[in-house]
Design an enzyme around this catalytic site. Structure first.
Site, PDB file in Angstrom:
ATOM      1  N   ASP A   1      15.479  24.800 -31.679  1.00 37.43           N
ATOM      2  CA  ASP A   1      14.683  25.567 -30.749  1.00 37.43           C
ATOM      3  C   ASP A   1      14.914  25.168 -29.293  1.00 37.43           C
ATOM      4  OD1 ASP A   1      13.481  27.003 -32.806  1.00 37.43           O
ATOM      5  OD2 ASP A   1      12.046  25.396 -33.166  1.00 37.43           O
TER       6      ASP A   1
ATOM      7  N   CYS B   1       3.303   1.905   2.710  1.00 38.48           N
ATOM      8  CA  CYS B   1       4.566   1.174   2.599  1.00 38.48           C
ATOM      9  C   CYS B   1       5.620   2.101   1.992  1.00 38.48           C
ATOM     10  CB  CYS B   1       4.441  -0.031   1.679  1.00 38.48           C
ATOM     11  SG  CYS B   1       3.354  -1.302   2.293  1.00 38.48           S
TER      12      CYS B   1
ATOM     13  N   ASP C   1       6.293  27.041 -34.222  1.00 39.42           N
ATOM     14  CA  ASP C   1       7.233  27.464 -35.218  1.00 39.42           C
ATOM     15  C   ASP C   1       6.495  27.364 -36.551  1.00 39.42           C
ATOM     16  OD1 ASP C   1       9.823  28.096 -35.735  1.00 39.42           O
ATOM     17  OD2 ASP C   1      10.433  26.022 -36.113  1.00 39.42           O
TER      18      ASP C   1
ATOM     19  N   ASP D   1      11.239  22.242 -33.359  1.00 41.50           N
ATOM     20  CA  ASP D   1      11.871  21.046 -33.904  1.00 41.50           C
ATOM     21  C   ASP D   1      12.829  20.374 -32.926  1.00 41.50           C
ATOM     22  OD1 ASP D   1      14.082  22.675 -33.982  1.00 41.50           O
ATOM     23  OD2 ASP D   1      13.972  23.008 -36.132  1.00 41.50           O
TER      24      ASP D   1
ATOM     25  N   CYS E   1       0.833  -1.190   0.000  1.00 46.45           N
ATOM     26  CA  CYS E   1       0.000   0.000   0.000  1.00 46.45           C
ATOM     27  C   CYS E   1       0.870   1.242   0.000  1.00 46.45           C
ATOM     28  CB  CYS E   1      -0.903   0.019   1.210  1.00 46.45           C
ATOM     29  SG  CYS E   1       0.030   0.225   2.709  1.00 46.45           S
TER      30      CYS E   1
HETATM   31  P1  ADP Z   1      12.900  29.905 -38.860  1.00 48.26           P
HETATM   32  O1  ADP Z   1      13.176  28.536 -38.317  1.00 48.26           O
HETATM   33  O2  ADP Z   1      11.615  30.459 -38.381  1.00 48.26           O
HETATM   34  O3  ADP Z   1      13.070  29.990 -40.325  1.00 48.26           O
HETATM   35  P2  ADP Z   1      15.585  30.942 -38.460  1.00 48.26           P
HETATM   36  O4  ADP Z   1      16.164  31.718 -37.334  1.00 48.26           O
HETATM   37  O5  ADP Z   1      16.139  29.598 -38.722  1.00 48.26           O
HETATM   38  O6  ADP Z   1      14.007  30.856 -38.187  1.00 48.26           O
HETATM   39  O7  ADP Z   1      15.708  31.808 -39.780  1.00 48.26           O
HETATM   40  C1  ADP Z   1      15.181  33.111 -39.823  1.00 48.26           C
HETATM   41  C2  ADP Z   1      15.184  33.685 -41.212  1.00 48.26           C
HETATM   42  O8  ADP Z   1      16.496  33.932 -41.620  1.00 48.26           O
HETATM   43  C3  ADP Z   1      14.597  32.770 -42.257  1.00 48.26           C
HETATM   44  O9  ADP Z   1      13.216  32.876 -42.338  1.00 48.26           O
HETATM   45  C4  ADP Z   1      15.267  33.283 -43.511  1.00 48.26           C
HETATM   46  O10 ADP Z   1      14.596  34.414 -44.002  1.00 48.26           O
HETATM   47  C5  ADP Z   1      16.620  33.700 -43.005  1.00 48.26           C
HETATM   48  N1  ADP Z   1      17.596  32.650 -43.213  1.00 48.26           N
HETATM   49  C6  ADP Z   1      18.116  31.830 -42.298  1.00 48.26           C
HETATM   50  N2  ADP Z   1      18.968  30.971 -42.825  1.00 48.26           N
HETATM   51  C7  ADP Z   1      18.999  31.230 -44.146  1.00 48.26           C
HETATM   52  C8  ADP Z   1      19.710  30.695 -45.265  1.00 48.26           C
HETATM   53  N3  ADP Z   1      20.554  29.665 -45.152  1.00 48.26           N
HETATM   54  N4  ADP Z   1      19.477  31.246 -46.467  1.00 48.26           N
HETATM   55  C9  ADP Z   1      18.624  32.261 -46.612  1.00 48.26           C
HETATM   56  N5  ADP Z   1      17.943  32.810 -45.617  1.00 48.26           N
HETATM   57  C10 ADP Z   1      18.119  32.313 -44.389  1.00 48.26           C
HETATM   58 MG    MG Z   2      14.470  27.315 -37.542  1.00 50.35          MG
END
Ligand code: ADP
Ligand code: MG
Length: 764
Positions: A656, A17, A455, A652, A14
């Site tokens: 994040d 315990c 997100d 994800d 129980c």
């Molecule tokens: P999320 O996951 O919401 O896209 P991030 O912080 O990963 O947020 O990215 C924010 C923004 O930065 C993206 O929406 C994009 O506009 C720009 N960005 C990030 N990484 C890249 C990349 N490799 N090439 C072009 N744009 C990018």
């Molecule tokens: Mg991102």
């Protein structure tokens, strides 16, 4: 060396315990902390392994009637049985089943005795009312002679655990519910025995007609029956783990020295090439190297549709191949597989304590001594106060009845079972749906969530954007422009980067080599090609760099939910491309369902404001915060929390992680092959946010079950104890026959466990 180990405990009857064991273990030198869980019958003990070890810990509690089962497998077996043995699951299940059989034999032996006793009592009652005639004296005499024998068997054979409880109380001063039952039934027996043995001596002083052998028999019979039914359903609460264990394949077909051989799954090593035939189970986690097939992942992720997997795709152990055949390279074996982690997580979560249990624990801990005191006070009151109204003999008889009744009815059993059984069932049900819950506290907190932050990319949308437009502002040909952009994006892991690179690869354009590559958080990236420095990213990046550009050029596209990627040198913008992501089919319904639950949905994204708003409007999201940098996500969550909101953040799980940690509940979403399940409070496998809705519903259902259980457990003691003590006798002439106390006690535990089991069948 500090060491934390979870032991299975044998001999727990129980909730009280749990506190007895906890207190005893805590006192031992070298023990740092102890958490005993009655639901799973386990003890999580942190101890200094230089001072003490498992078997010595066990020795210390053995005099009290408990022991620790020492688990000693040092690697997680991949074979279901070994795996189970390591986790201590099957082992204890087999033990439990044999314990159950033993309980059953005893219950079956005592039931006929209880029926005879009840029959005699009923006859006596009915004859007093003149409904039936008096029993023939010969027959009656025979029964009266039989009763002491039946009671002796019942108390000393079936009631042995309760007598041991009395012994331990006298010897060590430790009382649990067995002690209560033991003292109660022993008192009834000794009183009756004294009357039988010394009838002639006692006759002048008291009524020697009344014996209470029947009370001893029937109370023990009911409690034994109740304990048996409780144990039987408790085994059922834990069957989710067993189902998960059964998902594990026992053998694997691998290629060794060019030959196909079948080996036990524990022998599969990293890098082994495993062959999967149609209809076979996937034995370990890995990546497909040749062939393709549809794989049914429903058992692990809860996703009903088989998923197509081809070369390069990840697969996980425990899922089922359909009709194709393929080979794959083992990447995770043994305890590393997703399935092994899920099993471990479910087991840990089932064994963890929900905060709501703390109160029940506190009460259980002081309950037994308090009840003992109440029982003796009751007896004393009857003898002192009762005797002056009713005479000694009658008062003694009522006092005894009340004494036994209080001890029997006040079992804290239901109280101890209320929370853990519901948690075990709730966590197990979640696992079946691909909802992995880290601990009971998370499950408890989830039902209070009023704001969900999601997100955009990968959560609301599929997360596989494609390149849909090219706006060239330079002298380069379009192909040259995207080729240049792809050379930069090739080094990035962002979904946007994949969109650009995929486009260029599909068109078979060249991808150059970039140097000095650097990601610019939340904005984009930079890199050099042939000595020229380039930037690629969103409008914010361009603005912050002070490169001349009219962002209204993007509006036409962003209004359609497309995300711009702008390519620029330090001096000027060369052009931009647009990428677009598909919305997950379930997103809209899930947002509507969250609204129905009274939950506000906020979308946080690093993406362009307009594009984000467009997507949000399509799925009905209340609020959008765009252009956020990862650290701003944290700040936004804090801001909501400071307004008193209880925030769940779905992301994800990898990028994040800090935001997930800041939120009241972090929810990681993944496909099963890519998710780190330890990273968040809740992991949703292979799903969209409709699973989040299910998870919240599960939490609400589980909490409702716990509250119902606690309510009944309490109410029953609050009414039962005064009733049994005879507090209502002076007013209404009510006195509870201890037999009903026994019945009620048995019923309360059984009903609590069945109520918890009901959670299993509720539709989410
Ligand atoms: P999320 O996951 O919401 O896209 P991030 O912080 O990963 O947020 O990215 C924010 C923004 O930065 C993206 O929406 C994009 O506009 C720009 N960005 C990030 N990484 C890249 C990349 N490799 N090439 C072009 N744009 C990018
Ligand atoms: Mg991102």
């Amino acid at each position: 060396m500090d060491n934390t180990t979870t032991f299975n405990i044998k001999g727990m009857h129980c909730a009280s315990c749990a506190s007895v064991i906890e207190k005893s273990l805590k006192k031992i030198d070298g023990v740092l902390s102890v958490a005993v869980n009655y639901g799973t019958e386990t003890a999580k003990i942190a101890f200094d392994s230089e001072k003490i070890d498992g078997s010595r810990l066990s020795k210390k509690i053995e005099p009290l009637g408990y022991s620790l089962a020492i688990r000693n497998a040092d690697s997680m077996g991949m074979n279901a049985d070994e795996h189970a043995a390591h986790l201590g699951v099957n082992q204890s299940k087999n033990e439990k089943l044999s314990e159950l059989r033993d309980m059953k034999t005893k219950v079956m032996s005592v039931i006929p005795l209880a029926i005879i006793s009840i029959f005699l009592m009923a006859w006596e009652g009915l004859s007093k009312l003149g409904i039936v005639g008096e029993m023939a004296p010969v027959i009656n005499g025979l029964f009266m002679a039989l009763l002491p024998l039946m009671a002796t068997y019942t108390l000393f054979v079936v009631g042995r655990p309760y007598l041991l409880g009395v012994y331990r109380f006298l010897r060590y001063g430790k009382a649990n519910m067995d002690t209560l039952i033991g003292i109660g039934t022993l008192a009834a027996f000794l009183y009756s025995f004294a009357i039988t043995a010394f009838a002639d001596t006692l006759r002048p002083f008291m009524n020697v007609q009344n014996t209470y052998y029947d009370v001893t028999i029937v109370v023990i019979a009911f409690i034994a029956l109740g304990k048996y039914l409780e144990a039987k359903s408790k085994v059922k609460t834990g069957d989710a783990i067993e189902k998960l264990l059964n998902l594990q394949a026992k053998t694997a077909l691998v290629i060794r020295d060019g030959k196909e051989i079948e080996i036990p799954v524990n022998d599969v090593k990293h890098g082994d090439i495993v062959i999967v035939k149609p209809g076979a189970k996937i034995p370990v986690d890995g990546m497909i190297t040749s062939g393709s097939s549809y794989i049914d992942e429903s058992m692990v992720t809860g996703e009903p549709m088989p998923a197509r997997k081809k070369e390069g795709d990840g697969i996980v152990a425990g899922t089922m191949n359909t009709s194709g055949s393929f080979t794959f390279k083992a990447t995770k074996v043994g305890s590393e597989t997703l399935l092994a982690q899920i099993i471990k997580m479910v087991e840990d979560a089932q064994g963890s304590k929900a905060p709501i249990q703390a109160m029940a624990d506190k009460i259980s801990a002081v309950f037994v001594p308090i009840v003992l005191v109440i029982a003796f006070l009751t007896l004393g009151t009857w003898l002192v106060v009762g005797a002056s109204y009713l005479g000694f003999s009658q008062a003694l008889s009522f006092g005894l009845v009340s004494f036994v009744g209080v001890l029997v009815i006040a079992c804290p059993c239901a109280l101890g079972l209320a929370t853990p059984t519901a948690i075990i069932v709730g966590v197990g049900k979640g696992a079946k749906e691909g909802i992995l819950i880290k601990d009971a506290a998370t499950l408890e907190k989830l039902h209070k969530v009023d704001t969900v932050i999601v997100d955009k990319t990968g959560t609301i949308t599929i997360g596989r954007p494609t390149l849909v437009d090219i706006q060239n502002l330079s002298d380069l040909p379009d192909n040259g422009l995207v080729s240049l952009l792809a050379s930069l994006e090739n080094k990035s892991e962002h979904p946007i980067a994949h969109a650009v690179v995929n486009y260029v690869q599909e068109k078979s354009l060249t991808i150059g080599e970039a140097s000095n590559f650097e990601g610019i958080q939340g904005k984009g990236l930079r890199g050099s090609i042939k000595g020229v420095e380039y930037f690629a990213g969103n409008a914010k990046l361009i603005k912050d760099l002070g490169i001349p550009f009219d962002p209204s050029k993007l509006d036409l596209f962003t209004a359609q939910g497309k995300t711009p990627v702008i390519l620029a040198t330090k001096e000027k913008v060369l052009g931009f491309v647009m990428v677009a992501d598909e919305i997950k089919s379930a997103s809209k319904q899930a947002v509507a369902d969250l609204h129905k639950l009274g939950i506000k949905v906020v979308m946080l994204t690093g993406d362009d404001e307009r594009a984000a708003r467009y997507i949000a409007s399509l799925v009905g999201i209340d609020d959008v915060v765009a252009h956020v940098l990862p650290q701003d996500k944290l700040a936004k969550i804090k801001e909501l929390q400071s307004q008193g909101k209880i925030v769940a953040m779905a992301g994800d799980g990898v990028n994040d992680a800090p935001a997930l940690a800041q939120a009241d509940i972090g929810i990681a979403m993944g496909t099963g092959t890519d998710v780190a399940i330890e990273s968040a409070g809740i992991t949703l496998l292979g799903g969209d946010i409709s699973k989040l809705v299910k998870a919240i519903k599960l939490s609400k259902i589980t909490m409702r079950g716990i509250k119902q259980n606690l309510f009944w457990a309490f109410i029953y003691n609050i009414i039962g104890i005064p009733l049994a003590a005879g507090a209502f006798y002076p007013l209404f002439g009510w006195l509870l026959n201890p037999i009903f106390a026994g019945l009620a006690m048995a019923f309360s535990s059984v009903s609590v466990v069945s109520n918890s089991l009901r959670i299993k069948t509720v539709r989410l």
